[in-house]
Design a protein around this motif. Structure first.
Motif, PDB file in Angstrom:
ATOM      1  N   GLY A  87      73.772  86.306  37.344  1.00 12.65           N
ATOM      2  CA  GLY A  87      72.751  85.429  37.913  1.00 12.65           C
ATOM      3  C   GLY A  87      72.500  85.824  39.352  1.00 12.65           C
ATOM      4  N   VAL A  88      71.218  85.861  39.739  1.00  8.21           N
ATOM      5  CA  VAL A  88      70.857  86.230  41.114  1.00  8.21           C
ATOM      6  C   VAL A  88      69.955  85.137  41.681  1.00  8.21           C
ATOM      7  N   TYR A  89      70.340  84.615  42.827  1.00  8.96           N
ATOM      8  CA  TYR A  89      69.572  83.597  43.548  1.00  8.96           C
ATOM      9  C   TYR A  89      69.039  84.256  44.817  1.00  8.96           C
ATOM     10  N   VAL A  90      67.731  84.142  45.034  1.00  3.24           N
ATOM     11  CA  VAL A  90      67.096  84.784  46.187  1.00  3.24           C
ATOM     12  C   VAL A  90      66.521  83.717  47.100  1.00  3.24           C
ATOM     13  N   GLN A  91      66.859  83.818  48.388  1.00  2.00           N
ATOM     14  CA  GLN A  91      66.259  82.920  49.365  1.00  2.00           C
ATOM     15  C   GLN A  91      65.694  83.745  50.506  1.00  2.00           C
ATOM     16  N   THR A  92      64.703  83.182  51.176  1.00  2.00           N
ATOM     17  CA  THR A  92      64.027  83.861  52.275  1.00  2.00           C
ATOM     18  C   THR A  92      64.102  82.988  53.505  1.00  2.00           C
ATOM     19  N   GLU A  93      64.386  83.628  54.624  1.00  2.00           N
ATOM     20  CA  GLU A  93      64.417  82.920  55.902  1.00  2.00           C
ATOM     21  C   GLU A  93      63.362  83.500  56.826  1.00  2.00           C
ATOM     22  N   ASN A  94      62.514  82.632  57.372  1.00  6.00           N
ATOM     23  CA  ASN A  94      61.614  83.032  58.444  1.00  6.00           C
ATOM     24  C   ASN A  94      62.477  83.067  59.695  1.00  6.00           C
ATOM     25  N   LEU A  95      62.703  84.248  60.224  1.00  6.16           N
ATOM     26  CA  LEU A  95      63.633  84.395  61.339  1.00  6.16           C
ATOM     27  C   LEU A  95      63.144  83.729  62.617  1.00  6.16           C
ATOM     28  N   VAL A  96      61.838  83.515  62.767  1.00  4.23           N
ATOM     29  CA  VAL A  96      61.291  82.887  63.961  1.00  4.23           C
ATOM     30  C   VAL A  96      61.439  81.371  63.896  1.00  4.23           C
ATOM     31  N   THR A  97      61.085  80.789  62.744  1.00  3.56           N
ATOM     32  CA  THR A  97      61.124  79.320  62.637  1.00  3.56           C
ATOM     33  C   THR A  97      62.446  78.801  62.086  1.00  3.56           C
ATOM     34  N   GLY A  98      63.194  79.662  61.390  1.00  6.27           N
ATOM     35  CA  GLY A  98      64.436  79.235  60.763  1.00  6.27           C
ATOM     36  C   GLY A  98      64.245  78.609  59.399  1.00  6.27           C
ATOM     37  N   GLU A  99      62.982  78.488  58.941  1.00  7.70           N
ATOM     38  CA  GLU A  99      62.715  77.889  57.632  1.00  7.70           C
ATOM     39  C   GLU A  99      63.313  78.760  56.526  1.00  7.70           C
ATOM     40  N   ILE A 100      64.025  78.115  55.596  1.00  6.64           N
ATOM     41  CA  ILE A 100      64.621  78.811  54.454  1.00  6.64           C
ATOM     42  C   ILE A 100      63.954  78.296  53.184  1.00  6.64           C
ATOM     43  N   ARG A 101      63.525  79.252  52.329  1.00  8.70           N
ATOM     44  CA  ARG A 101      62.844  78.905  51.084  1.00  8.70           C
ATOM     45  C   ARG A 101      63.565  79.560  49.906  1.00  8.70           C
ATOM     46  N   HIS A 102      63.625  78.841  48.788  1.00  2.97           N
ATOM     47  CA  HIS A 102      64.105  79.435  47.536  1.00  2.97           C
ATOM     48  C   HIS A 102      62.982  80.324  47.039  1.00  2.97           C
ATOM     49  N   THR A 103      63.253  81.610  46.938  1.00  5.23           N
ATOM     50  CA  THR A 103      62.221  82.583  46.607  1.00  5.23           C
ATOM     51  C   THR A 103      62.172  82.896  45.123  1.00  5.23           C
ATOM     52  N   ALA A 104      63.330  83.156  44.531  1.00  4.70           N
ATOM     53  CA  ALA A 104      63.358  83.558  43.127  1.00  4.70           C
ATOM     54  C   ALA A 104      64.758  83.354  42.568  1.00  4.70           C
ATOM     55  N   SER A 105      64.820  83.296  41.239  1.00  2.00           N
ATOM     56  CA  SER A 105      66.085  83.269  40.512  1.00  2.00           C
ATOM     57  C   SER A 105      65.926  84.162  39.293  1.00  2.00           C
ATOM     58  N   ALA A 106      67.012  84.812  38.899  1.00  2.00           N
ATOM     59  CA  ALA A 106      66.929  85.702  37.741  1.00  2.00           C
ATOM     60  C   ALA A 106      68.267  85.783  37.038  1.00  2.00           C
ATOM     61  N   TYR A 107      68.199  86.083  35.737  1.00  2.00           N
ATOM     62  CA  TYR A 107      69.372  86.367  34.918  1.00  2.00           C
ATOM     63  C   TYR A 107      69.177  87.747  34.311  1.00  2.00           C
ATOM     64  N   LEU A 108      70.139  88.610  34.523  1.00  3.33           N
ATOM     65  CA  LEU A 108      70.071  89.973  34.011  1.00  3.33           C
ATOM     66  C   LEU A 108      71.271  90.256  33.135  1.00  3.33           C
ATOM     67  N   THR A 109      71.069  91.049  32.090  1.00  4.52           N
ATOM     68  CA  THR A 109      72.168  91.508  31.260  1.00  4.52           C
ATOM     69  C   THR A 109      72.370  92.988  31.539  1.00  4.52           C
ATOM     70  N   LEU A 110      73.602  93.339  31.885  1.00  8.27           N
ATOM     71  CA  LEU A 110      73.952  94.720  32.146  1.00  8.27           C
ATOM     72  C   LEU A 110      75.051  95.144  31.187  1.00  8.27           C
TER      73      LEU A 110
END
Length: 154
Positions: A87-110
């Motif tokens: 499972g991969v959880y992706v978040q993004t931070e605007n480095l100027v404002t400090g705002e953090i957003r949930h960007t994406a989530s994924a499940y991969l089989t390897l």
């Protein structure tokens, strides 16, 4: 092996080369980062080569822009005989404002591979926390759905 022993956190600042004509980071750039993070987790667990067999689900929630710091948190949810769900959880931070957003989530089989590129048995997964047990249970349900779908296609 324990979940925490193979988990990874990766970060990267997005640059102008990562964006499309609308000024958003390409979804494909995020997908590549997700695949890299999942691959690192799987390799840490098996200590051999792995290949991505499938992406079960990838959901984008918010856009990413130039200058944003993208953080990917990846860990094993389930291991089979030779396959692993990460499972991969992706978040993004605007480095100027400090705002953090949930960007994406994924499940991969390897799938782990031996030196001849044949599937290789993987070590069992040791679940230590309630969250790991929950994620494992949910991953088992996703695996059952994938197996039913594969069977119905044949």
């Amino acid at each position: 092996k324990k979940v925490k022993d193979s988990s990874v956190v990766m970060t990267q600042v997005m640059t102008p080369q990562d964006v499309n004509i609308a000024g958003n980071v390409h979804g494909g750039v995020i997908m590549k980062l997700i695949d890299s993070a999942a691959g690192a987790v799987a390799i840490r667990h098996v200590r051999t080569n792995v290949v991505t067999a499938s992406v079960d689900r990838l959901d984008f929630h918010n856009p990413v822009f130039v200058g944003d710091l993208v953080t990917l948190k990846a860990s094993l949810n389930l291991v089979g005989r030779s396959s692993m769900e990460v499972g991969v959880y992706v978040q993004t931070e605007n480095l100027v404002t400090g705002e953090i957003r949930h960007t994406a989530s994924a499940y991969l089989t390897l799938v782990a591979l031996d030196k001849d590129s044949k599937p290789l048995a993987v070590p069992p997964l040791i679940l230590e926390t309630e969250d790991e047990v929950r994620r494992n249970r949910e991953a088992q349900a996703r695996r059952e759905i994938r197996l039913r779908e594969r069977k119905s296609r044949k």
